[in-house]
Motif scaffolding. Structure first.
Motif, PDB file in Angstrom:
ATOM      1  N   ARG A  92       6.172  -0.872   7.960  1.00  0.00           N
ATOM      2  CA  ARG A  92       5.814   0.460   7.491  1.00  0.00           C
ATOM      3  C   ARG A  92       7.071   1.315   7.436  1.00  0.00           C
ATOM      4  N   GLN A 137       5.668  -5.949   2.673  1.00  0.00           N
ATOM      5  CA  GLN A 137       5.929  -7.247   3.291  1.00  0.00           C
ATOM      6  C   GLN A 137       7.361  -7.663   3.010  1.00  0.00           C
ATOM      7  N   VAL A 163       4.281  -3.492  11.554  1.00  0.00           N
ATOM      8  CA  VAL A 163       2.883  -3.159  11.810  1.00  0.00           C
ATOM      9  C   VAL A 163       2.365  -4.105  12.887  1.00  0.00           C
ATOM     10  N   ALA A 179      -0.854  -9.047   0.384  1.00  0.00           N
ATOM     11  CA  ALA A 179       0.194  -9.738   1.116  1.00  0.00           C
ATOM     12  C   ALA A 179       0.170 -11.224   0.794  1.00  0.00           C
ATOM     13  N   VAL A 198       3.306   0.686   3.226  1.00  0.00           N
ATOM     14  CA  VAL A 198       3.340  -0.568   3.976  1.00  0.00           C
ATOM     15  C   VAL A 198       3.729  -1.661   3.006  1.00  0.00           C
ATOM     16  N   ILE A 212       5.065  -7.683   8.125  1.00  0.00           N
ATOM     17  CA  ILE A 212       4.436  -6.515   7.519  1.00  0.00           C
ATOM     18  C   ILE A 212       5.049  -5.285   8.178  1.00  0.00           C
ATOM     19  N   PRO A 238      -3.060  -3.412   7.026  1.00  0.00           N
ATOM     20  CA  PRO A 238      -1.999  -2.618   6.391  1.00  0.00           C
ATOM     21  C   PRO A 238      -2.457  -1.240   5.933  1.00  0.00           C
ATOM     22  N   TRP A 243       0.839  -1.189   0.000  1.00  0.00           N
ATOM     23  CA  TRP A 243       0.000   0.000   0.000  1.00  0.00           C
ATOM     24  C   TRP A 243       0.880   1.248   0.000  1.00  0.00           C
TER      25      TRP A 243
END
Length: 340
Positions: free
Chosen positions: A94, A78, A116, A338, A76, A92, A122, A45
């Motif tokens: 950020r 992975q 996160v 994800a 965000v 995950i 997310p 994202w």
């Protein structure tokens, strides 16, 4: 990892006025590989924020994006591959990853990199539980220092930060008025976010409506817009009022610097204060802010809207939507899902 290319948007030119989208160049490169102490992240994202327009032009609280570099944004992602002891594949995270499918980082860049927390979606990690929510909370409680019974005005009140700031003020017992562009946004502020009133700056005279809705003056102004709205609030600011400067999106497309508000001398006459800030200045308040926001969200007393564009290819269009006032709530770009 099945993809073998990294799609990217490069900053090609600095805007000299209104954004057109021609400032960006689509580019494809090999997927980078991490070295010791680094991780490879796939972007999920992207956050689309007014500050990105500033980053494209000049140094601010962070250096400007260099021409020829990937356009920067908070995101965000992975972890796909890790050579860093604190992160493992599947995490995950950020951080400031930019407009691209993949990024390699050691996690020490601007704003750092954080996992996160479990249970936080997310997308929400970039909005309500990201910099927008933190900025709203800090701006209202720390910089604005609101008190029960005060009159609070929020400009850009239907946006990601303004909507949360106004709702926090309302939850703290204030009378809250918001400005926004268009009847639909103003109706949402009153009917869904429970503001006490809303002003459509596109069809109403802002000064006249402020006088009608704030007959006893304005104690706190949370400003995301600047320009005419700021000037009209200054004319009505109360003694020892506080003006919280979060942004000035109304001036962002100006090709040359714009003059300041004509009514600024009222700060002296009313012994009022005007202060700029960023939520990143208050790292120690992050747990407090997110705990409160989560509690209000769970009990239904705080609502949050998102406007989602699908696909990395639409990142420039999403930024243009933001500056045209076409978005409703937090503007995001969904790049990928994800992995399981």
């Amino acid at each position: 990892m099945t993809e073998n290319k990294n799609r990217r948007w490069i900053l090609k030119a600095r805007p000299a006025g209104k954004l057109t989208g021609d400032e960006f160049l689509w580019n494809e490169a090999p997927v980078p590989r991490p070295s010791d102490g680094e991780v490879l992240i796939r972007t999920l994202w992207l956050s689309v924020d007014p500050a990105q327009r500033i980053w494209m032009v000049r140094d601010s609280y962070k250096p400007a994006v260099p021409l020829g570099d990937v356009m920067q944004s908070f995101a965000v992602g992975q972890v796909v591959e890790s050579r860093h002891p604190d992160f493992k594949p599947g995490d995950i995270v950020r951080g400031e990853f930019g407009w691209q499918d993949y990024v390699v980082t050691d996690g020490t860049g601007f704003g750092g990199m954080q996992k996160v927390p479990p249970g936080i979606l997310p997308n929400l990690a970039l909005g309500l539980f990201g910099l927008n929510g933190l900025t709203a909370y800090i701006g209202i409680t720390e910089v604005g220092k609101i008190n029960e019974g005060e009159t609070v005005v929020v400009s850009g009140a239907a946006g990601a930060t303004g909507s949360v700031a106004g709702q926090i003020a309302k939850l703290k017992g204030c009378r809250v008025i918001g400005t926004a562009g268009g009847k639909e946004k103003c109706d949402w502020l009153v009917n869904e976010a429970h503001f006490d009133g809303a002003i459509d700056y596109k069809s109403e005279d802002v000064g006249t409506r402020l006088s009608e809705l704030c007959p006893n003056g304005i104690d706190v102004f949370f400003d995301n817009v600047g320009g005419e709205v700021l000037n009209e609030v200054l004319a009505r600011i109360n003694i020892q009022g506080r003006i919280v400067l979060c942004g000035s999106i109304s001036k962002s497309d100006a090709a040359t610097p714009q003059p300041g508000p004509a009514n600024y001398s009222n700060l002296v006459a009313r012994r009022a204060r005007m202060e700029g800030f960023t939520g990143l200045d208050y790292p120690a308040r992050v747990p407090e802010a997110f705990e409160a926001l989560g509690r209000w969200q769970r009990d239904g007393s705080l609502v949050h809207r998102e406007d989602v564009a699908i696909g990395l290819e639409n990142a420039p269009k999403a930024l243009l939507r933001l500056f045209a006032g076409e978005n409703s709530g937090k503007q995001l770009v969904k790049v990928a899902d994800a992995a399981a």
